[in-house]
Design an enzyme around this catalytic site. Structure first.
Site, short mmCIF file in Angstrom:
data_model
loop_
_atom_site.label_atom_id
_atom_site.label_comp_id
_atom_site.label_asym_id
_atom_site.label_seq_id
_atom_site.Cartn_x
_atom_site.Cartn_y
_atom_site.Cartn_z
CG HIS A 101 10.77 18.94 -2.09
ND1 HIS A 101 9.41 19.51 -2.86
CD2 HIS A 101 11.21 20.08 -1.57
CE1 HIS A 101 9.15 20.85 -2.22
NE2 HIS A 101 10.04 20.88 -0.53
CG HIS A 161 -5.34 27.80 -1.54
ND1 HIS A 161 -6.03 26.92 -1.41
CD2 HIS A 161 -5.11 28.99 -2.28
CE1 HIS A 161 -5.92 26.77 -2.73
NE2 HIS A 161 -5.40 27.68 -3.60
N GLY A 211 0.13 35.49 -17.33
CA GLY A 211 -0.23 35.94 -16.05
C GLY A 211 0.40 37.14 -15.61
#
Length: 314
Positions: free
Chosen positions: A187, A118, A271
């Site tokens: 989490h 990424h 968006g």
């Protein structure tokens, strides 16, 4: 950055155009490199307009020989009010008009031994129609392996350090730590991957130097990622490795939909949903309470690679 006039345009407008031109060229260069490496399919391009202001250029490559899916987005949007995700750290900007642009990409390889990657570089300016506009840069890149290789992790972080080297010895460790903290799935109580760099709200060095740093991040992404892909893309694998890759992709989905500021900003600002969510992997699975076998390569990922480490001292 101020509002002085330069040949009929404000300095702010000229600087915004410089950022836009760089981002469009960066998207082109990265797409070309990914196509050259995959050598089987091409990106499709989707130009879109945002009803409340701005638009973008989405490019997606699917079902390639090397990359199962690669999404590389350019967006340039504006509006009358910044969404909550952008003002959470700057409540004084609530209600101001804004302009935001960036290139964001996520690449999901076919081979489980090739990591997902990424990268994002972005620029925001709020209140540009006032005498005191507020601007900042953000971005970074991070790596999400499914099977860990020390050689790859060291190379990734050495390249990340090189991107920061001209900006002070404290910059790499500072933004590496920020990345480790940011890409943490609370989490699950585990990291998403091996990290890299993350920064946001950057304006402390002045516009020119901050812009140069954003460009350094953009320019170091391909040298960080391409050698890793080249080393791993032809390694043989079985359905076991494929199923683990799909399982770990579930963590990617969980992080992006629950925590990612870019995803939240895109959705909250109206968006284009297809472009925002093309960061998600094309195939993924969840399995209830799955645990890796002791001593396995899958267990090694959790024990050695999903723990924050100083990869430059390995």
């Amino acid at each position: 950055m101020d509002s002085m006039q330069v040949r009929g345009k404000t300095l702010a407008q000229i600087e915004i155009e410089a950022v836009r031109d760089y981002l469009l060229a960066l998207q082109d260069r990265i797409c070309d490199a990914i196509e050259d490496l995959d050598h089987s399919v091409k990106f499709i391009e989707d130009n879109w307009q945002r009803p409340s202001g701005g638009g973008g250029r989405s490019r997606i490559l699917q079902q390639g020989r090397v990359f199962e899916q690669a999404g590389i987005n350019y967006s340039h949007v504006h509006g009358d009010h910044l969404p909550g995700s952008a003002t959470a750290q700057r409540p004084e900007l609530a209600g101001r008009g804004f302009e935001a642009m960036g290139v964001s990409l996520v690449i999901h390889p076919s081979n489980p031994y090739v990591p997902t990657s990424h990268m994002n570089v972005r620029f925001f300016i709020a209140g540009q129609d006032t005498s005191e506009p507020v601007w900042w840069f953000g971005g970074g890149f991070d790596l999400t392996p499914y099977y860990g290789f020390e050689e790859d992790a060291i190379h990734w972080h050495r390249t990340a350090r090189s991107a920061c080297q001209d900006y002070g010895d404290e910059v790499y460790p500072r933004f590496k730590q920020w990345c480790d903290d940011y890409f943490y799935i609370r989490h699950r109580q585990e990291a998403r991957g091996i990290g890299g760099l993350f920064f946001d709200d950057l304006r402390e060095w002045g516009f020119e130097r901050c812009f140069q740093f954003m460009q350094s991040i953009g320019e170091h992404y391909l040298p960080a990622y391409i050698p890793i892909v080249t080393r791993r893309k032809d390694l043989p694998y079985t359905d076991r490795e494929r199923q683990f890759q799909l399982y770990r992709r579930g963590r990617y989905v969980e992080f992006n939909l629950v925590y990612d500021r870019g995803t939240l900003f895109g959705l909250q600002s109206g968006g284009r949903t297809e472009s925002i969510l093309m960061s998600l992997p094309p195939l993924v699975r969840w399995q209830y309470d799955w645990q890796p076998e002791s001593g396995s390569a899958e267990a090694k990922l959790y024990e050695k690679f999903l723990q924050p480490r100083d990869w430059l001292s390995v």
